[in-house]
Write a protein that holds these residues in place. Structure first.
Motif, PDB file in Angstrom:
ATOM      1  N   GLU A  53       0.840  -1.211   0.000  1.00  0.00           N
ATOM      2  CA  GLU A  53       0.000   0.000   0.000  1.00  0.00           C
ATOM      3  C   GLU A  53       0.869   1.253   0.000  1.00  0.00           C
ATOM      4  OE1 GLU A  53      -3.957  -0.028   2.499  1.00  0.00           O
ATOM      5  OE2 GLU A  53      -2.394  -1.170   3.529  1.00  0.00           O
ATOM      6  N   SER A  54       0.341   2.321  -0.585  1.00  0.00           N
ATOM      7  CA  SER A  54       1.089   3.578  -0.605  1.00  0.00           C
ATOM      8  C   SER A  54       0.134   4.737  -0.384  1.00  0.00           C
ATOM      9  CB  SER A  54       1.835   3.725  -1.929  1.00  0.00           C
ATOM     10  OG  SER A  54       0.945   3.594  -3.012  1.00  0.00           O
ATOM     11  N   TRP A  55       0.689   5.850   0.106  1.00  0.00           N
ATOM     12  CA  TRP A  55      -0.110   7.050   0.330  1.00  0.00           C
ATOM     13  C   TRP A  55       0.806   8.265   0.288  1.00  0.00           C
ATOM     14  CZ3 TRP A  55       0.598   3.029   3.773  1.00  0.00           C
ATOM     15  CH2 TRP A  55       1.420   3.293   4.881  1.00  0.00           C
ATOM     16  N   ARG A  56       0.208   9.452   0.318  1.00  0.00           N
ATOM     17  CA  ARG A  56       0.981  10.690   0.207  1.00  0.00           C
ATOM     18  C   ARG A  56       0.937  11.494   1.496  1.00  0.00           C
ATOM     19  NH1 ARG A  56       2.116  12.286  -5.116  1.00  0.00           N
ATOM     20  NH2 ARG A  56       2.520  14.380  -4.332  1.00  0.00           N
ATOM     21  N   HIS A  57       1.990  12.292   1.692  1.00  0.00           N
ATOM     22  CA  HIS A  57       2.023  13.267   2.778  1.00  0.00           C
ATOM     23  C   HIS A  57       2.682  14.556   2.284  1.00  0.00           C
ATOM     24  CE1 HIS A  57       0.331  11.641   6.424  1.00  0.00           C
ATOM     25  NE2 HIS A  57       0.985  10.497   6.290  1.00  0.00           N
ATOM     26  N   LEU A  58       2.458  15.616   3.039  1.00  0.00           N
ATOM     27  CA  LEU A  58       3.088  16.934   2.832  1.00  0.00           C
ATOM     28  C   LEU A  58       2.757  17.534   1.468  1.00  0.00           C
ATOM     29  CD1 LEU A  58       6.658  16.431   4.400  1.00  0.00           C
ATOM     30  CD2 LEU A  58       4.492  16.969   5.533  1.00  0.00           C
ATOM     31  N   ASP A  59       1.622  17.157   0.880  1.00  0.00           N
ATOM     32  CA  ASP A  59       1.275  17.697  -0.435  1.00  0.00           C
ATOM     33  C   ASP A  59       1.289  19.226  -0.445  1.00  0.00           C
ATOM     34  OD1 ASP A  59       0.963  15.580  -2.179  1.00  0.00           O
ATOM     35  OD2 ASP A  59      -1.001  15.081  -1.362  1.00  0.00           O
ATOM     36  N   GLY A  60       2.125  19.779  -1.288  1.00  0.00           N
ATOM     37  CA  GLY A  60       2.159  21.229  -1.473  1.00  0.00           C
ATOM     38  C   GLY A  60       2.670  22.021  -0.277  1.00  0.00           C
ATOM     39  N   HIS A  61       3.174  21.343   0.751  1.00  0.00           N
ATOM     40  CA  HIS A  61       3.705  22.069   1.921  1.00  0.00           C
ATOM     41  C   HIS A  61       4.885  22.941   1.471  1.00  0.00           C
ATOM     42  CE1 HIS A  61       5.820  22.522   5.842  1.00  0.00           C
ATOM     43  NE2 HIS A  61       4.579  22.558   6.306  1.00  0.00           N
ATOM     44  N   PRO A  62       5.055  24.124   2.088  1.00  0.00           N
ATOM     45  CA  PRO A  62       6.172  24.994   1.666  1.00  0.00           C
ATOM     46  C   PRO A  62       7.531  24.288   1.725  1.00  0.00           C
ATOM     47  CG  PRO A  62       4.697  26.166   3.163  1.00  0.00           C
ATOM     48  CD  PRO A  62       4.187  24.755   3.084  1.00  0.00           C
ATOM     49  N   SER A  63       7.703  23.354   2.659  1.00  0.00           N
ATOM     50  CA  SER A  63       9.016  22.703   2.802  1.00  0.00           C
ATOM     51  C   SER A  63       9.348  21.783   1.631  1.00  0.00           C
ATOM     52  CB  SER A  63       9.070  21.908   4.104  1.00  0.00           C
ATOM     53  OG  SER A  63       8.182  20.806   4.055  1.00  0.00           O
ATOM     54  N   VAL A  64       8.338  21.326   0.886  1.00  0.00           N
ATOM     55  CA  VAL A  64       8.619  20.461  -0.265  1.00  0.00           C
ATOM     56  C   VAL A  64       8.533  21.236  -1.579  1.00  0.00           C
ATOM     57  CG1 VAL A  64       7.850  18.349   0.889  1.00  0.00           C
ATOM     58  CG2 VAL A  64       6.213  19.646  -0.492  1.00  0.00           C
ATOM     59  N   SER A  65       8.236  22.526  -1.496  1.00  0.00           N
ATOM     60  CA  SER A  65       7.974  23.321  -2.694  1.00  0.00           C
ATOM     61  C   SER A  65       9.197  24.136  -3.098  1.00  0.00           C
ATOM     62  CB  SER A  65       6.794  24.267  -2.434  1.00  0.00           C
ATOM     63  OG  SER A  65       5.659  23.513  -2.075  1.00  0.00           O
ATOM     64  N   PRO A  66       9.300  24.489  -4.387  1.00  0.00           N
ATOM     65  CA  PRO A  66      10.414  25.320  -4.830  1.00  0.00           C
ATOM     66  C   PRO A  66      10.368  26.692  -4.160  1.00  0.00           C
ATOM     67  CG  PRO A  66       9.162  24.458  -6.701  1.00  0.00           C
ATOM     68  CD  PRO A  66       8.379  24.144  -5.474  1.00  0.00           C
ATOM     69  N   GLN A  67      11.539  27.253  -3.926  1.00  0.00           N
ATOM     70  CA  GLN A  67      11.616  28.617  -3.396  1.00  0.00           C
ATOM     71  C   GLN A  67      11.454  29.584  -4.558  1.00  0.00           C
ATOM     72  OE1 GLN A  67      15.319  29.635  -1.265  1.00  0.00           O
ATOM     73  NE2 GLN A  67      15.189  31.590  -2.351  1.00  0.00           N
ATOM     74  N   ALA A  68      10.493  30.493  -4.433  1.00  0.00           N
ATOM     75  CA  ALA A  68      10.237  31.450  -5.514  1.00  0.00           C
ATOM     76  C   ALA A  68      11.495  32.261  -5.799  1.00  0.00           C
ATOM     77  CB  ALA A  68       9.092  32.378  -5.125  1.00  0.00           C
ATOM     78  N   GLY A  69      11.764  32.500  -7.061  1.00  0.00           N
ATOM     79  CA  GLY A  69      12.868  33.388  -7.424  1.00  0.00           C
ATOM     80  C   GLY A  69      14.254  32.817  -7.190  1.00  0.00           C
TER      81      GLY A  69
END
Ligand SMILES: *[C@@H]1O[C@H](CO)[C@@H](O)[C@H](O)[C@H]1NC(C)=O
Ligand SMILES: *[C@@H]1O[C@H](CO)[C@@H](O)[C@H](O)[C@H]1NC(C)=O
Ligand SMILES: *[C@@H]1O[C@H](CO)[C@@H](O)[C@H](O)[C@H]1NC(C)=O
Ligand SMILES: *[C@@H]1O[C@H](CO)[C@@H](O)[C@H](O)[C@H]1NC(C)=O
Ligand SMILES: *[C@@H]1O[C@H](CO)[C@@H](O)[C@H](O)[C@H]1NC(C)=O
Ligand SMILES: *[C@@H]1O[C@H](CO)[C@@H](O)[C@H](O)[C@H]1NC(C)=O
Ligand SMILES: *[C@@H]1O[C@H](CO)[C@@H](O)[C@H](O)[C@H]1NC(C)=O
Ligand SMILES: *[C@@H]1O[C@H](CO)[C@@H](O)[C@H](O)[C@H]1NC(C)=O
Length: 450
Positions: free
Chosen positions: A249-265
């Motif tokens: 089985e698999s599942w997701r966590h931290l979807d779209g959290h700032p810590s997993v997201s690119p830093q703007a600029g």
């Protein structure tokens, strides 16, 4: 100067330690911490006379010993492999010294390989396993096919039981464009014995790995049921995929959290020069280097924390695996929120990182493409330490620690000049073959996590 620097440093650690728990703010170990090489090995400097044309031909100035950056510190690097064929990303080494590597797939004839000489690679486990019937789905050509053959292996890892795992993103790059993944069946995690026998094939429901997911790197904890943690570096849906290896089985966590997201600029610098995204496709617009979300991951030696870093950014993060192991569901409706709330910042890393790796001493090694270096995070002090730097470390990509049966503990890594590829250089390929794999000795051994 020195004492005020020391005070600043202590204040930073106080915050980091306080955030983690428990221990008194007076408990800091001295800096440098144990195992840190002496300063003359860790500080990249030298002094030299400058050439006459740079001293204005002034005899007095020509005697001045001027401080400069040697570009080096730490142990000597050893070239173990030169890639004359395909462009590599991953490396993984088993205790018998077998070295596995992978190649992002465009027109490459194989994507997972084992080194068979210092300059050649052979498809692993076989050429057939690396040869899907086609890449694009004929009835739906922007999608790849669903198949049991390897399509695009982004990451290869040897687990604590000396087994080889290939992470297939299922998204080959055809005619310069990445296809969407056929899900399920394209993206998959495949486990092989060292002799090439397949012992596990794990696919994902499309609620976990979507057509525009971009599975990037994987780490294994074989304790208990066994868990795999995978970074999804997709710009559209960055997050962490968790796999129970016993149930599949698999599942997701931290979807779209700032810590997993690119830093703007974000704009990284390589060999002193800023790198933008500048793809060969019209209108040849220059953009920030911010397409790249969570990429590098590592599991703490004790399995308690997953460390991770977005490629577009200079921050290291971690999250307790106890919260990741809880599958969000009607019986655990708060699981997603609890995981996001448990994220901890480990601070600034001074470079973006494309690879993270663990050893059995607790260090988290971080590739530092902006410094031609690999540094390491010491969880005991909450600080980053210098480890190795050399001008030949041209984009350290993937890191792999091994304790060899023949003796010696090593950190292996690929150096693949990624920023010189056409996407960043307006269509011109400035990379030069061969691409390199190096190793350096380390004090710690492999964290088996079994
Ligand atoms: C570092 O310094 C020590 C003592 O100052 C000296 O003995 C040693 O040779 C130096 N090592 C290097 C690599 O320069
Ligand atoms: C000095 O000479 C070196 C080698 O001839 C050259 O590379 C460098 O650009 C010169 N520097 C200046 C300031 O003219
Ligand atoms: C694969 O594609 C690259 C770049 O698009 C090209 O330089 C190379 O010649 C191609 N190789 C083969 C075997 O077609
Ligand atoms: C390595 O593998 C390649 C591909 O299978 C093969 O062509 C080559 O002969 C092998 N080289 C050695 C030294 O075994
Ligand atoms: C191609 O796509 C169609 C429609 O989505 C799907 O039914 C079929 O299984 C796919 N074929 C392969 C080989 O993946
Ligand atoms: C790639 O380009 C070739 C030649 O132009 C074309 O035949 C093929 O359909 C293209 N493939 C995809 C997946 O777009
Ligand atoms: C491959 O290795 C596994 C694990 O050691 C073993 O069980 C299996 O029999 C081997 N298969 C072959 C074909 O040698
Ligand atoms: C990028 O490449 C395009 C197409 O070759 C060219 O027209 C344009 O001038 C280039 N831009 C830069 C900044 O070099």
């Amino acid at each position: 100067m020195r004492s005020s620097l020391t005070l600043l440093t202590l204040a930073t650690v106080a915050v980091a330690v306080a955030a983690q728990d428990t221990s008194s703010v007076f408990d800091f170990p001295e800096y440098p911490p144990p195992l840190t090489p002496p300063p003359n090995q860790t500080i990249a400097d030298g002094v030299a006379l400058l050439p006459a044309n740079e001293t204005n031909n002034d005899p007095a100035l020509s005697q001045a010993q001027i401080h400069f950056d040697t570009g080096r510190f730490g142990p000597s690097i050893e070239l173990v492999h030169a890639y004359f064929n395909f462009w590599p990303t991953g490396v993984a080494v088993s205790s018998d010294g077998s070295v596995f590597t992978c190649f992002p797939r465009g027109n490459e004839t194989f994507t997972l390989a084992k080194l068979n000489s210092s300059t050649t690679e052979a498809p692993f486990p076989s050429e057939d396993a690396n040869t899907p019937p086609s890449f694009a789905n004929k009835s739906n050509p922007t999608f790849s096919i669903a198949t049991d053959k390897l399509i695009f292996v982004q990451s290869v890892v040897v687990d604590g039981r000396d087994r080889v795992w290939a992470l297939d993103t299922g998204r080959p790059r055809i005619n310069g464009t990445m296809l969407l993944a056929a899900t399920p069946g394209g993206p998959k995690l495949v486990g092989y014995e060292l002799n090439g026998t397949t012992f596990a094939t794990i696919t994902f429901p499309d609620s976990v790995v979507a057509a525009d997911s971009s599975l990037n790197d994987v780490r294994f904890d074989l304790r208990g049921d066994g868990f795999a943690y995978i970074s999804d570096s997709s710009m559209q849906r960055p997050g962490i995929v968790v796999v129970n290896l016993k149930t599949g089985e698999s599942w997701r966590h931290l979807d779209g959290h700032p810590s997993v997201s690119p830093q703007a600029g974000f704009i990284p610098f390589h060999n002193g020069i800023p790198t933008y995204l500048h793809p060969p496709t019209p209108p040849n617009a220059i953009t920030f280097f911010n397409r790249f979300a969570v990429d590098a991951i590592a599991l703490s030696d004790d399995g308690e924390f997953l460390y991770y870093a977005p490629l577009a950014g200079r921050q290291l993060w971690r999250v307790p695996t106890s919260v990741l192991k809880v599958q969000p569901s009607s019986t655990n409706p708060g699981a997603a929120v609890l995981a996001q709330q448990a994220v901890q910042s480990m601070g600034d890393t001074g470079s973006h990182a494309d690879g993270l790796e663990t050893d059995d001493q607790g260090f988290i090694y971080l590739s530092a493409p902006e410094h031609n270096a690999i540094n390491r995070f010491n969880p005991k002090t909450g600080m980053i330490e210098p480890f190795v730097r050399d001008p030949a470390i041209q984009w350290p990509d993937t890191l792999s620690v091994v304790s060899l049966q023949s003796g010696g503990n090593f950190l292996y890594f690929t150096a693949n000049q990624l920023w010189l590829s056409p996407d960043y250089q307006n269509g011109t390929d400035l990379r030069t073959k061969p691409y390199a794999m190096f190793r350096v000795p380390i004090e710690g051994g492999r964290a088996n996590q079994t």
